[in-house]
Design an enzyme around this catalytic site. Structure first.
Site, PDB file in Angstrom:
ATOM      1  N   ASP A   1      45.963  33.691  43.569  1.00 33.68           N
ATOM      2  CA  ASP A   1      44.610  33.531  43.025  1.00 33.68           C
ATOM      3  C   ASP A   1      44.509  34.422  41.795  1.00 33.68           C
ATOM      4  O   ASP A   1      44.432  35.644  41.917  1.00 33.68           O
ATOM      5  CB  ASP A   1      43.610  33.953  44.113  1.00 33.68           C
ATOM      6  CG  ASP A   1      42.195  34.105  43.586  1.00 33.68           C
ATOM      7  OD1 ASP A   1      41.274  34.260  44.413  1.00 33.68           O
ATOM      8  OD2 ASP A   1      41.988  34.080  42.350  1.00 33.68           O
TER       9      ASP A   1
ATOM     10  N   LYS B   1      35.696  32.548  33.295  1.00 31.09           N
ATOM     11  CA  LYS B   1      35.992  33.977  33.347  1.00 31.09           C
ATOM     12  C   LYS B   1      36.867  34.417  32.185  1.00 31.09           C
ATOM     13  O   LYS B   1      37.275  35.570  32.104  1.00 31.09           O
ATOM     14  CB  LYS B   1      36.673  34.323  34.677  1.00 31.09           C
ATOM     15  CG  LYS B   1      35.795  34.084  35.903  1.00 31.09           C
ATOM     16  CD  LYS B   1      36.493  34.558  37.154  1.00 31.09           C
ATOM     17  CE  LYS B   1      35.847  34.033  38.397  1.00 31.09           C
ATOM     18  NZ  LYS B   1      34.630  34.774  38.777  1.00 31.09           N
TER      19      LYS B   1
ATOM     20  N   CYS C   1      31.689  38.188  47.412  1.00 35.06           N
ATOM     21  CA  CYS C   1      32.455  37.158  48.151  1.00 35.06           C
ATOM     22  C   CYS C   1      33.710  37.748  48.799  1.00 35.06           C
ATOM     23  O   CYS C   1      34.767  37.101  48.850  1.00 35.06           O
ATOM     24  CB  CYS C   1      32.822  35.990  47.253  1.00 35.06           C
ATOM     25  SG  CYS C   1      31.423  35.192  46.493  1.00 35.06           S
TER      26      CYS C   1
ATOM     27  N   GLN D   1      40.969  36.779  38.395  1.00 32.56           N
ATOM     28  CA  GLN D   1      40.696  38.046  37.703  1.00 32.56           C
ATOM     29  C   GLN D   1      41.927  38.558  36.967  1.00 32.56           C
ATOM     30  O   GLN D   1      41.994  39.740  36.624  1.00 32.56           O
ATOM     31  CB  GLN D   1      40.225  39.098  38.733  1.00 32.56           C
ATOM     32  CG  GLN D   1      38.969  38.727  39.484  1.00 32.56           C
ATOM     33  CD  GLN D   1      37.714  38.681  38.611  1.00 32.56           C
ATOM     34  OE1 GLN D   1      37.715  39.108  37.453  1.00 32.56           O
ATOM     35  NE2 GLN D   1      36.656  38.115  39.138  1.00 32.56           N
TER      36      GLN D   1
ATOM     37  N   HIS E   1      39.318  36.936  48.223  1.00 32.33           N
ATOM     38  CA  HIS E   1      38.001  36.368  47.929  1.00 32.33           C
ATOM     39  C   HIS E   1      37.752  35.231  48.924  1.00 32.33           C
ATOM     40  O   HIS E   1      38.688  34.600  49.410  1.00 32.33           O
ATOM     41  CB  HIS E   1      38.028  35.838  46.494  1.00 32.33           C
ATOM     42  CG  HIS E   1      36.733  35.323  45.974  1.00 32.33           C
ATOM     43  ND1 HIS E   1      36.264  34.062  46.273  1.00 32.33           N
ATOM     44  CD2 HIS E   1      35.811  35.885  45.160  1.00 32.33           C
ATOM     45  CE1 HIS E   1      35.105  33.874  45.658  1.00 32.33           C
ATOM     46  NE2 HIS E   1      34.804  34.955  44.995  1.00 32.33           N
TER      47      HIS E   1
END
Ligand SMILES: Cc1ncc(COP(=O)(O)O)c(CN[C@@H](CS)C(=O)O)c1O
Length: 410
Positions: free
Chosen positions: A202, A228, A368, A205, A125
């Site tokens: 990261d 999220k 992104c 998600q 991302h």
């Protein structure tokens, strides 16, 4: 595992009752942001109504209550992701992007130099890709990118080629927000450590959607966002190993992060406070604490299984249409609860706007991840992303809305 009682859970998200022009809202843009659970809203309202005050500063009762709530939220979130160091390994930021920038500036600007390499993946991302690209440019370091294969998985042979003794940092996404690919992050971290490199994962998600144990992964840093995971916007999290955060200098300065200040010099407070200057997101921390309690009560493995079932059903229905290109791995443990795709001869933006006419909310664009879209050979993609409150009937509504677009452009 007992499946989720989705009908009951949907009652915790009144927004899902909305109708748009008489059509029931079908919210399938959870990878962008999830809806906020009522217990989260209630907890934040309770804070504002009963013990709103600034933290770490007041002697008065309300400030003590607010400070305790803010500090305990750090411990609770740390526990949720398996960080045994509690608040000393959990920094609150604004979002995943700021968490990424904190490591890049507070660690990268000091530790990186000419000859050092930052190894990323092609599916990163912009929050990590652009950040490390800019830090590398400022420090003279270089960025290299682990390739993806034709299935949308990481080419791990290429990963072993890219990560060398010149590598200072490996920064990789746990789950791709575009492909849905679940990456072998523990393996990536092991390869990084074999070369004395650090590893940043990261988890934007991943943490909302599946069990995550940062110590099992052995990541040195791990980032995610509250909005999220059924929680509030305006709060992100950075897990960091205690010894690394201890050694790191802050890169944002002000009140609340200092120990002593004179006209000549300043010294810093303890972790995490030294990385949290100014008035922090107090209500958001209370909300995130409530979100963690809410998700944990449901069970992260059940949420993962529910999302993967929906993604598999969506994948099968979209694949059966014959004119839809789907990106990322086939359904299974390597695919999370999102599906990126394109409908032949219809631009993703046009598709999404027609689906909006049917009250179906998906995302369309580059998500992104522009370099990844270049790699895929497409300018944009559409994306349906699922959460604990979505249903198979909503997948059917997705497919029906796509068919309306197909008819319109036929
Ligand atoms: C893998 C990954 N990494 C970082 C981010 C940034 O999260 P923030 O809370 O906005 O800072 C995101 C957020 N992706 C949103 C907005 S682009 C999406 O629609 O996919 C992400 O998916």
């Amino acid at each position: 595992l007992e499946s989720l009682d989705v009908e009951r859970l949907r009652e915790d998200f009144p927004i899902l009752e909305r109708e748009l022009d008489g059509k029931p809202l079908v919210y399938l843009d959870n990878a962008a942001t999830t809806q906020t659970a009522d217990p989260v809203v209630d907890a934040m309202s309770d804070y504002y109504r009963r013990y709103n005050a600034n933290v770490h500063r007041g002697i008065h009762h309300l400030s003590q209550e607010a400070s305790i709530a803010y500090e305990e939220a750090h411990d609770r979130v740390a526990e949720f992701v398996g960080a045994s160091g509690g608040r000393e390994e959990m920094i609150f930021t604004k979002n995943t992007t700021e968490s990424e920038n904190l490591v890049a500036y507070a660690w990268g600007m000091r530790e990186l130099g000419p000859g050092d390499e930052v190894v990323l993946t092609e599916m990163e991302h912009h929050a990590s890709l652009v950040t490390w690209q800019q830090i590398a440019e400022r420090t003279g370091a270089d960025c290299t990118y682990i390739q993806i294969d034709e299935t949308g998985r990481l080419d791990m042979d290429h990963a072993r080629e890219c990560i060398t003794d010149d590598t200072a940092m490996v920064s990789a996404v746990h789950v791709s927000n575009t492909l849905g690919t679940v990456n072998p992050v523990s393996e990536l971290v092991d390869i990084a450590h074999d070369h004395d490199a650090l590893a940043f994962i990261d988890g934007a998600q991943a943490v909302p959607n599946r069990p995550v144990d940062v110590e099992a992964i052995d990541a040195d840093f791990y980032a995610f966002s509250g909005h999220k995971m059924a929680g509030p916007t305006g709060i992100g999290c950075l897990y960091g190993k205690a010894h690394l955060l201890e050694e790191m200098e802050p890169y944002l300065y002000g009140g609340g992060m200092i120990r002593k200040v004179t006209f000549e010099e300043s010294t810093w407070g303890d972790v995490p406070w030294k990385f949290e200057p100014g008035t922090p997101p107090i209500a958001e921390a209370v909300g995130l604490h409530a979100a963690v309690d809410y998700l944990e009560e449901i069970g992260m493995d059940r949420i993962r299984d529910h999302e993967e079932e929906l993604a598999e059903y969506a994948y099968e229905r979209l694949a059966a249409e014959g004119d839809i290109e789907i990106y990322g791995p086939e359904p299974g443990p390597d695919r999370s609860g999102l599906v990126g795709f394109n409908l032949e001869s219809v631009h993703a933006h046009d598709l999404a706007s027609i689906m909006n006419d049917h009250a179906v909310a998906i995302r369309a664009g580059d998500h992104c991840t522009q370099p990844l879209h270049d790699r895929l050979g497409v300018a944009a993609s559409a994306r349906a992303s699922f959460y604990l409150y979505n249903t198979r009937e909503e997948v059917d509504a997705l497919v029906d809305a796509i068919d309306s677009a197909r008819q319109l452009f036929a």
